[in-house]
Write a protein that holds these residues in place. Structure first.
Motif, PDB file in Angstrom:
ATOM      1  N   VAL A 160      41.674  53.088  45.823  1.00 43.40           N
ATOM      2  CA  VAL A 160      41.368  52.436  44.554  1.00 43.40           C
ATOM      3  C   VAL A 160      39.912  52.743  44.217  1.00 43.40           C
ATOM      4  O   VAL A 160      39.049  52.785  45.096  1.00 43.40           O
ATOM      5  N   ALA A 161      39.641  52.955  42.945  1.00 45.47           N
ATOM      6  CA  ALA A 161      38.278  53.250  42.509  1.00 45.47           C
ATOM      7  C   ALA A 161      37.338  52.133  42.940  1.00 45.47           C
ATOM      8  O   ALA A 161      37.718  50.958  42.961  1.00 45.47           O
ATOM      9  N   GLU A 162      36.130  52.513  43.277  1.00 45.39           N
ATOM     10  CA  GLU A 162      35.140  51.540  43.742  1.00 45.39           C
ATOM     11  C   GLU A 162      34.911  50.435  42.704  1.00 45.39           C
ATOM     12  O   GLU A 162      34.765  49.270  43.052  1.00 45.39           O
ATOM     13  N   GLU A 163      34.916  50.794  41.426  1.00 43.09           N
ATOM     14  CA  GLU A 163      34.731  49.800  40.367  1.00 43.09           C
ATOM     15  C   GLU A 163      35.876  48.789  40.358  1.00 43.09           C
ATOM     16  O   GLU A 163      35.670  47.608  40.088  1.00 43.09           O
ATOM     17  N   ASP A 164      37.085  49.268  40.656  1.00 46.60           N
ATOM     18  CA  ASP A 164      38.244  48.381  40.672  1.00 46.60           C
ATOM     19  C   ASP A 164      38.160  47.387  41.830  1.00 46.60           C
ATOM     20  O   ASP A 164      38.440  46.197  41.658  1.00 46.60           O
ATOM     21  N   SER A 165      37.750  47.869  43.004  1.00 49.91           N
ATOM     22  CA  SER A 165      37.618  46.958  44.144  1.00 49.91           C
ATOM     23  C   SER A 165      36.465  45.988  43.909  1.00 49.91           C
ATOM     24  O   SER A 165      36.550  44.813  44.282  1.00 49.91           O
ATOM     25  N   LYS A 166      35.397  46.444  43.252  1.00 53.91           N
ATOM     26  CA  LYS A 166      34.267  45.561  42.932  1.00 53.91           C
ATOM     27  C   LYS A 166      34.725  44.455  41.980  1.00 53.91           C
ATOM     28  O   LYS A 166      34.363  43.285  42.148  1.00 53.91           O
ATOM     29  N   PHE A 167      35.537  44.808  40.991  1.00 51.99           N
ATOM     30  CA  PHE A 167      36.085  43.795  40.091  1.00 51.99           C
ATOM     31  C   PHE A 167      36.880  42.762  40.899  1.00 51.99           C
ATOM     32  O   PHE A 167      36.720  41.549  40.715  1.00 51.99           O
ATOM     33  N   ALA A 168      37.752  43.237  41.796  1.00 53.14           N
ATOM     34  CA  ALA A 168      38.600  42.330  42.578  1.00 53.14           C
ATOM     35  C   ALA A 168      37.754  41.390  43.435  1.00 53.14           C
ATOM     36  O   ALA A 168      38.038  40.189  43.520  1.00 53.14           O
ATOM     37  N   VAL A 169      36.702  41.914  44.048  1.00 51.48           N
ATOM     38  CA  VAL A 169      35.808  41.089  44.867  1.00 51.48           C
ATOM     39  C   VAL A 169      35.121  40.035  44.010  1.00 51.48           C
ATOM     40  O   VAL A 169      35.073  38.850  44.359  1.00 51.48           O
ATOM     41  N   ASP A 170      34.597  40.443  42.857  1.00 51.84           N
ATOM     42  CA  ASP A 170      33.907  39.498  41.969  1.00 51.84           C
ATOM     43  C   ASP A 170      34.865  38.438  41.428  1.00 51.84           C
ATOM     44  O   ASP A 170      34.513  37.259  41.342  1.00 51.84           O
ATOM     45  N   ALA A 171      36.080  38.856  41.075  1.00 51.92           N
ATOM     46  CA  ALA A 171      37.070  37.907  40.569  1.00 51.92           C
ATOM     47  C   ALA A 171      37.469  36.905  41.664  1.00 51.92           C
ATOM     48  O   ALA A 171      37.596  35.702  41.405  1.00 51.92           O
ATOM     49  N   ALA A 172      37.646  37.398  42.885  1.00 52.58           N
ATOM     50  CA  ALA A 172      37.997  36.510  43.997  1.00 52.58           C
ATOM     51  C   ALA A 172      36.871  35.530  44.287  1.00 52.58           C
ATOM     52  O   ALA A 172      37.113  34.335  44.519  1.00 52.58           O
ATOM     53  N   ASN A 173      35.646  36.010  44.264  1.00 50.03           N
ATOM     54  CA  ASN A 173      34.482  35.164  44.505  1.00 50.03           C
ATOM     55  C   ASN A 173      34.448  34.012  43.489  1.00 50.03           C
ATOM     56  O   ASN A 173      34.304  32.845  43.850  1.00 50.03           O
ATOM     57  N   ASN A 227      44.228  33.247  42.418  1.00 48.38           N
ATOM     58  CA  ASN A 227      43.668  33.745  43.681  1.00 48.38           C
ATOM     59  C   ASN A 227      44.769  34.307  44.578  1.00 48.38           C
ATOM     60  O   ASN A 227      44.595  35.356  45.202  1.00 48.38           O
ATOM     61  N   ASP A 228      45.893  33.595  44.647  1.00 45.82           N
ATOM     62  CA  ASP A 228      47.011  34.058  45.476  1.00 45.82           C
ATOM     63  C   ASP A 228      47.573  35.381  44.954  1.00 45.82           C
ATOM     64  O   ASP A 228      47.892  36.281  45.730  1.00 45.82           O
ATOM     65  N   GLU A 229      47.693  35.498  43.633  1.00 46.28           N
ATOM     66  CA  GLU A 229      48.166  36.755  43.042  1.00 46.28           C
ATOM     67  C   GLU A 229      47.191  37.895  43.330  1.00 46.28           C
ATOM     68  O   GLU A 229      47.602  39.004  43.672  1.00 46.28           O
ATOM     69  N   LEU A 230      45.908  37.599  43.209  1.00 47.48           N
ATOM     70  CA  LEU A 230      44.893  38.622  43.465  1.00 47.48           C
ATOM     71  C   LEU A 230      44.891  39.037  44.932  1.00 47.48           C
ATOM     72  O   LEU A 230      44.757  40.219  45.250  1.00 47.48           O
ATOM     73  N   LYS A 231      45.058  38.070  45.843  1.00 47.32           N
ATOM     74  CA  LYS A 231      45.105  38.403  47.277  1.00 47.32           C
ATOM     75  C   LYS A 231      46.252  39.358  47.572  1.00 47.32           C
ATOM     76  O   LYS A 231      46.086  40.332  48.307  1.00 47.32           O
ATOM     77  N   ALA A 232      47.424  39.058  47.024  1.00 44.83           N
ATOM     78  CA  ALA A 232      48.586  39.923  47.261  1.00 44.83           C
ATOM     79  C   ALA A 232      48.356  41.308  46.675  1.00 44.83           C
ATOM     80  O   ALA A 232      48.662  42.323  47.310  1.00 44.83           O
ATOM     81  N   LEU A 233      47.813  41.358  45.474  1.00 46.86           N
ATOM     82  CA  LEU A 233      47.523  42.636  44.827  1.00 46.86           C
ATOM     83  C   LEU A 233      46.495  43.424  45.631  1.00 46.86           C
ATOM     84  O   LEU A 233      46.664  44.621  45.875  1.00 46.86           O
ATOM     85  N   ALA A 234      45.439  42.750  46.057  1.00 45.68           N
ATOM     86  CA  ALA A 234      44.385  43.415  46.838  1.00 45.68           C
ATOM     87  C   ALA A 234      44.950  43.959  48.152  1.00 45.68           C
ATOM     88  O   ALA A 234      44.621  45.083  48.559  1.00 45.68           O
ATOM     89  N   ALA A 235      45.794  43.183  48.805  1.00 49.55           N
ATOM     90  CA  ALA A 235      46.388  43.637  50.065  1.00 49.55           C
ATOM     91  C   ALA A 235      47.210  44.904  49.847  1.00 49.55           C
ATOM     92  O   ALA A 235      47.151  45.843  50.653  1.00 49.55           O
ATOM     93  N   SER A 236      47.946  44.951  48.743  1.00 50.01           N
ATOM     94  CA  SER A 236      48.765  46.134  48.466  1.00 50.01           C
ATOM     95  C   SER A 236      47.914  47.359  48.129  1.00 50.01           C
ATOM     96  O   SER A 236      48.380  48.488  48.247  1.00 50.01           O
ATOM     97  N   LYS A 237      46.662  47.125  47.716  1.00 52.59           N
ATOM     98  CA  LYS A 237      45.759  48.226  47.335  1.00 52.59           C
ATOM     99  C   LYS A 237      44.725  48.525  48.419  1.00 52.59           C
ATOM    100  O   LYS A 237      43.816  49.316  48.206  1.00 52.59           O
ATOM    101  N   ASN A 238      44.838  47.848  49.562  1.00 50.98           N
ATOM    102  CA  ASN A 238      43.888  48.019  50.663  1.00 50.98           C
ATOM    103  C   ASN A 238      42.461  47.642  50.236  1.00 50.98           C
ATOM    104  O   ASN A 238      41.497  48.293  50.602  1.00 50.98           O
TER     105      ASN A 238
END
Length: 192
Positions: free
Chosen positions: A50-63, A99-110
């Protein structure tokens, strides 16, 4: 080969995670470092990450999402105004679901997500904990306005910049809820 690459990626991320947390308790920074390692190892081995920007978005959204739940739980216990408590309950329910949806999505995207809100969010929680009564209610509402303005901007920027289709779908699904939270809390703020 793919299993070996994945194993190498996890090992690298675990090493960075361990090294990154020895001097810092900020799991958001550790998650960002782990995701950078995954992106770097994917580039080195030619695998897709996954693009670094996409993972950064996921981290910021989870935070932000974890902080909303934490502050919502606090407001349910310390709030005095029934409307504040009702809003706080909605924050816990809606942000826990997202948060639960994002966790599952993040797990599927490593994508590695933080385990706890970052140090800035923790400080906000500590500061709010020190308040009581109407002072608490007003400070919580003010914080929710500020947080939701930032989060709506994060998600709007994500709509423009995120590349992954599934993360984009999560953004499109979640943004209207965040905007309704912002409208709701601004109306509450007018009554305080």
């Amino acid at each position: 080969m793919k299993a070996a690459t994945t194993l190498l990626t996890f090992a690298t991320a675990a090493m960075l995670w361990g090294c990154g947390t020895s001097n810092s308790t900020d799991s958001t920074e550790a998650a960002d470092s782990a995701n950078e390692a995954v992106a770097d190892s994917g580039q080195a081995t030619g695998t897709t990450a996954v693009a670094e920007e996409d993972s950064k978005f996921a981290v910021d959204a989870a935070n932000g999402g974890m902080a909303e739940v934490q502050l919502g739980e606090l407001a349910q216990n310390k709030g005095t105004d029934p409307k504040v408590k009702e809003f706080a309950k909605m924050m816990v329910t809606d942000h826990t679901k997202a948060n639960d949806e994002l966790k599952a999505l993040a797990a599927s995207k490593n994508i590695t997500l933080p385990a706890t809100p970052d140090e800035d969010k923790q400080k906000i929680s500590t500061d709010l904990s020190a308040k009581n009564g109407k002072d608490f209610d007003k400070a919580y509402i003010d914080q929710m306005v500020e947080d939701h303005e930032k989060t709506v901007k994060l998600f709007e920027d994500g709509q423009k910049n995120v590349k992954d289709a599934e993360i984009k779908a999560f953004i499109d699904k979640t943004l209207p809820v965040l905007k309704s939270h912002l409208d709701h809390v601004k109306n509450l703020d007018k009554t305080k």
